[in-house]
Write a protein that holds these residues in place. Structure first.
Motif, mmCIF file in Angstrom:
data_model
loop_
_atom_site.group_PDB
_atom_site.id
_atom_site.type_symbol
_atom_site.label_atom_id
_atom_site.label_comp_id
_atom_site.label_asym_id
_atom_site.label_seq_id
_atom_site.Cartn_x
_atom_site.Cartn_y
_atom_site.Cartn_z
ATOM 1 N N LEU A 187 -13.857 9.057 7.295
ATOM 2 C CA LEU A 187 -13.612 7.737 6.716
ATOM 3 C C LEU A 187 -12.384 7.682 5.837
ATOM 4 O O LEU A 187 -11.785 6.632 5.672
ATOM 5 N N PHE A 188 -11.958 8.802 5.265
ATOM 6 C CA PHE A 188 -10.811 8.790 4.355
ATOM 7 C C PHE A 188 -9.492 9.046 5.063
ATOM 8 O O PHE A 188 -8.449 9.086 4.421
ATOM 9 N N ILE A 189 -9.496 9.190 6.383
ATOM 10 C CA ILE A 189 -8.259 9.306 7.159
ATOM 11 C C ILE A 189 -8.027 7.980 7.863
ATOM 12 O O ILE A 189 -8.898 7.462 8.554
ATOM 13 N N ASP A 190 -6.833 7.422 7.658
ATOM 14 C CA ASP A 190 -6.510 6.119 8.231
ATOM 15 C C ASP A 190 -5.746 6.209 9.534
ATOM 16 O O ASP A 190 -5.787 5.281 10.345
ATOM 17 N N ALA A 235 -6.489 14.254 -1.146
ATOM 18 C CA ALA A 235 -5.201 13.704 -0.704
ATOM 19 C C ALA A 235 -5.282 12.183 -0.604
ATOM 20 O O ALA A 235 -4.386 11.473 -1.074
ATOM 21 N N ARG A 236 -6.344 11.678 -0.044
ATOM 22 C CA ARG A 236 -6.507 10.225 0.143
ATOM 23 C C ARG A 236 -6.561 9.491 -1.193
ATOM 24 O O ARG A 236 -6.087 8.367 -1.320
ATOM 25 N N GLN A 237 -7.117 10.134 -2.209
ATOM 26 C CA GLN A 237 -7.229 9.509 -3.531
ATOM 27 C C GLN A 237 -5.880 9.315 -4.217
ATOM 28 O O GLN A 237 -5.782 8.581 -5.196
ATOM 29 N N GLN A 284 0.828 -1.207 0.000
ATOM 30 C CA GLN A 284 0.000 0.000 0.000
ATOM 31 C C GLN A 284 0.862 1.257 0.000
ATOM 32 O O GLN A 284 1.916 1.306 0.632
ATOM 33 N N LYS A 285 0.390 2.273 -0.751
ATOM 34 C CA LYS A 285 1.072 3.570 -0.807
ATOM 35 C C LYS A 285 0.568 4.447 0.335
ATOM 36 O O LYS A 285 -0.636 4.609 0.518
ATOM 37 N N ASP A 304 -3.138 4.698 -0.971
ATOM 38 C CA ASP A 304 -3.980 3.696 -0.318
ATOM 39 C C ASP A 304 -4.328 4.039 1.122
ATOM 40 O O ASP A 304 -5.375 3.623 1.627
ATOM 41 N N ARG A 305 -3.443 4.744 1.806
ATOM 42 C CA ARG A 305 -3.639 5.101 3.216
ATOM 43 C C ARG A 305 -3.266 6.556 3.421
ATOM 44 O O ARG A 305 -2.255 7.024 2.885
ATOM 45 N N LEU A 306 -4.078 7.277 4.201
ATOM 46 C CA LEU A 306 -3.794 8.683 4.495
ATOM 47 C C LEU A 306 -3.443 8.840 5.968
ATOM 48 O O LEU A 306 -4.246 8.518 6.844
#
Length: 163
Positions: free
Chosen positions: A89-92, A48-50, A25-26, A53-55
């Protein structure tokens, strides 16, 4: 998953990043104060998340915000801000940092992609040398015009305090 599960200490974050990387994963990294969450933040973080794979979000501590923005900031304490950001949801992962810049954090995380808003140039983004030196990418994403915490604070002061 609870939002608190996405708030990491640096050592735990480094383990998690290593696990994600071993899965191919990037890792995307960005940072900021995120004192009052607004549309500009949400749009920026989604973009940014797009890019990977992980933000991972580096979040300024209260002390660092006060040093950078003055004694009247932050408006919300660091754990409140961290929980709010981790709930997206888009922040890991969210990790707090106390320095004036995220350079030490970027050196520790070694993201594949470093991203900031298009109000920066690649050369002015703190940590760009670190990321580029290991073959990573540094990118800017378009910001939604007219949104900033400072502008929101000024609007509130004008409307409710007559300033």
């Amino acid at each position: 998953m609870n939002s608190t599960d996405k708030i990491f200490s640096l050592p735990r974050l480094q383990e998690q990043v290593s696990a994600w990387r071993s899965q191919g994963q990037k890792i995307v990294f960005t940072n900021g104060c995120f004192d009052l969450l607004h549309l500009g933040h949400v749009d920026y973080l989604e973009k940014a998340r797009q890019l990977g794979d992980r933000l991972v979000l580096g979040l300024n501590t209260d002390a660092s915000i006060s040093r950078i923005k003055g004694p009247d900031r932050p408006l919300q304490d660091e754990m409140s801000r961290a929980r709010i950001m981790a709930s997206l949801l888009f922040i890991d992962a969210v990790v707090l940092f106390d320095q004036n810049t995220p350079l030490e954090l970027i050196e520790a995380v070694q993201p594949d992609i470093l991203v900031k808003g298009d109000d920066y140039t690649v050369e002015s983004i703190v940590g760009h040398e670190v990321v580029l030196a290991r073959g990573g990418e540094v990118k800017t994403v378009p910001l939604v015009k007219g949104y900033s915490t400072t502008n929101i604070v000024k609007k509130i002061e004008k409307q409710f305090l007559g300033k």
